[in-house]
Design a protein around this motif. Structure first.
Motif, mmCIF file in Angstrom:
data_model
loop_
_atom_site.group_PDB
_atom_site.id
_atom_site.type_symbol
_atom_site.label_atom_id
_atom_site.label_comp_id
_atom_site.label_asym_id
_atom_site.label_seq_id
_atom_site.Cartn_x
_atom_site.Cartn_y
_atom_site.Cartn_z
ATOM 1 N N GLU A 14 0.830 -1.211 0.000
ATOM 2 C CA GLU A 14 0.000 0.000 0.000
ATOM 3 C C GLU A 14 0.864 1.261 0.000
ATOM 4 O O GLU A 14 0.598 2.207 -0.753
ATOM 5 N N THR A 15 1.896 1.266 0.823
ATOM 6 C CA THR A 15 2.801 2.411 0.890
ATOM 7 C C THR A 15 3.566 2.559 -0.414
ATOM 8 O O THR A 15 3.752 3.673 -0.917
ATOM 9 N N PHE A 16 3.996 1.443 -0.979
ATOM 10 C CA PHE A 16 4.703 1.437 -2.264
ATOM 11 C C PHE A 16 3.860 2.135 -3.331
ATOM 12 O O PHE A 16 4.330 3.035 -4.028
ATOM 13 N N CYS A 17 2.606 1.728 -3.465
ATOM 14 C CA CYS A 17 1.725 2.310 -4.484
ATOM 15 C C CYS A 17 1.469 3.786 -4.220
ATOM 16 O O CYS A 17 1.495 4.607 -5.143
ATOM 17 N N ALA A 18 1.227 4.150 -2.980
ATOM 18 C CA ALA A 18 0.946 5.539 -2.627
ATOM 19 C C ALA A 18 2.165 6.428 -2.865
ATOM 20 O O ALA A 18 2.029 7.562 -3.348
ATOM 21 N N LEU A 19 3.343 5.940 -2.542
ATOM 22 C CA LEU A 19 4.559 6.735 -2.730
ATOM 23 C C LEU A 19 4.867 6.942 -4.207
ATOM 24 O O LEU A 19 5.271 8.032 -4.613
ATOM 25 N N ARG A 20 4.653 5.908 -5.026
ATOM 26 C CA ARG A 20 4.825 6.080 -6.478
ATOM 27 C C ARG A 20 3.897 7.175 -6.989
ATOM 28 O O ARG A 20 4.306 8.038 -7.761
ATOM 29 N N GLU A 21 2.649 7.151 -6.537
ATOM 30 C CA GLU A 21 1.684 8.156 -6.981
ATOM 31 C C GLU A 21 2.092 9.554 -6.523
ATOM 32 O O GLU A 21 2.081 10.505 -7.308
ATOM 33 N N ALA A 22 2.476 9.690 -5.265
ATOM 34 C CA ALA A 22 2.875 10.993 -4.731
ATOM 35 C C ALA A 22 4.083 11.558 -5.472
ATOM 36 O O ALA A 22 4.189 12.771 -5.661
ATOM 37 N N ALA A 23 4.984 10.681 -5.910
ATOM 38 C CA ALA A 23 6.194 11.112 -6.610
ATOM 39 C C ALA A 23 5.955 11.341 -8.104
ATOM 40 O O ALA A 23 6.893 11.662 -8.834
ATOM 41 N N GLY A 24 4.713 11.160 -8.562
ATOM 42 C CA GLY A 24 4.396 11.403 -9.967
ATOM 43 C C GLY A 24 4.820 10.290 -10.900
ATOM 44 O O GLY A 24 4.942 10.501 -12.108
ATOM 45 N N MET A 25 5.026 9.096 -10.367
ATOM 46 C CA MET A 25 5.435 7.953 -11.177
ATOM 47 C C MET A 25 4.205 7.222 -11.696
ATOM 48 O O MET A 25 3.110 7.372 -11.154
ATOM 49 N N SER A 26 4.394 6.415 -12.725
ATOM 50 C CA SER A 26 3.279 5.652 -13.277
ATOM 51 C C SER A 26 2.761 4.678 -12.215
ATOM 52 O O SER A 26 3.523 4.153 -11.405
ATOM 53 N N PRO A 27 1.448 4.461 -12.217
ATOM 54 C CA PRO A 27 0.862 3.617 -11.169
ATOM 55 C C PRO A 27 1.220 2.147 -11.320
ATOM 56 O O PRO A 27 1.513 1.677 -12.418
ATOM 57 N N ARG A 28 1.188 1.453 -10.212
ATOM 58 C CA ARG A 28 1.296 -0.003 -10.171
ATOM 59 C C ARG A 28 0.088 -0.494 -9.397
ATOM 60 O O ARG A 28 -0.347 0.133 -8.423
ATOM 61 N N SER A 29 -0.433 -1.639 -9.795
ATOM 62 C CA SER A 29 -1.598 -2.167 -9.087
ATOM 63 C C SER A 29 -1.181 -2.695 -7.718
ATOM 64 O O SER A 29 -0.042 -3.142 -7.527
ATOM 65 N N LEU A 30 -2.113 -2.663 -6.797
ATOM 66 C CA LEU A 30 -1.859 -3.198 -5.467
ATOM 67 C C LEU A 30 -1.564 -4.687 -5.550
ATOM 68 O O LEU A 30 -0.652 -5.193 -4.888
ATOM 69 N N ASP A 31 -2.294 -5.407 -6.408
ATOM 70 C CA ASP A 31 -2.039 -6.832 -6.605
ATOM 71 C C ASP A 31 -0.619 -7.053 -7.132
ATOM 72 O O ASP A 31 0.109 -7.924 -6.650
ATOM 73 N N GLY A 32 -0.221 -6.256 -8.104
ATOM 74 C CA GLY A 32 1.128 -6.378 -8.657
ATOM 75 C C GLY A 32 2.193 -6.105 -7.608
ATOM 76 O O GLY A 32 3.197 -6.814 -7.525
ATOM 77 N N ALA A 33 1.982 -5.072 -6.790
ATOM 78 C CA ALA A 33 2.945 -4.747 -5.736
ATOM 79 C C ALA A 33 3.027 -5.876 -4.714
ATOM 80 O O ALA A 33 4.117 -6.244 -4.269
ATOM 81 N N ARG A 34 1.876 -6.435 -4.362
ATOM 82 C CA ARG A 34 1.884 -7.543 -3.393
ATOM 83 C C ARG A 34 2.626 -8.756 -3.942
ATOM 84 O O ARG A 34 3.290 -9.470 -3.194
ATOM 85 N N ARG A 35 2.518 -9.000 -5.226
ATOM 86 C CA ARG A 35 3.239 -10.122 -5.842
ATOM 87 C C ARG A 35 4.724 -9.830 -5.994
ATOM 88 O O ARG A 35 5.571 -10.687 -5.786
#
Length: 139
Positions: A14-35
């Motif tokens: 969750e933090t990984f996805c939120a930090l990517r978004e805050a930094a203006g990076m392309s999104p990653r799915s929560l499922d993808g990050a968990r995997r």
């Protein structure tokens, strides 16, 4: 960096996805990050006042190829040497652990930052390419 703590581990998905978004990076799915995050070769994140404000990691096969990826610093914390500190940690890991002649790559959105660790543009000898999957579209 006195107010920051560098942790040698990746953040939760969750933090990984939120930090990517805050930094203006392309999104990653929560499922993808968990995997994906459990397959990290080496990763770091930086905390300030109990909140993760930066991250970076290395992925690869731990032998012949490594990729530095997901380098993100929250905009409220940029310009304080956090990215430099994280890169120092990643490069130190590679210096200790990567076998001779391993290939280390990265895709950079920032000019003039990664060169200080010896990274060079591959063009024109080669070029970076990508393919992004999109499971939400019908075939």
């Amino acid at each position: 960096m006195d107010d920051y703590e560098l942790v040698r581990d990746v953040p939760d998905a969750e933090t990984f996805c939120a930090l990517r978004e805050a930094a203006g990076m392309s999104p990653r799915s929560l499922d993808g990050a968990r995997r994906g995050l459990p397959n990290t070769v080496f990763g770091v994140h930086v905390d300030a006042a109990g909140e993760t404000v930066a991250m970076a990691r290395i992925v690869g096969d731990s032998g012949t190829v490594y990729q530095i990826t997901d380098m993100a610093v929250h905009p409220d914390h940029q310009g304080r040497g956090i990215g430099t500190r994280m890169m120092d940690e990643l490069v130190a890991y590679l210096d200790r652990e990567a076998p001779e002649d391993a290939y280390v790559n990265l895709l950079a959105d920032v000019e003039g930052f990664y060169e200080r660790w010896g990274f060079e543009s591959t063009a024109p000898a080669s070029r970076g390419m990508f393919l992004r999957t999109n499971a939400s579209e019908d075939p």
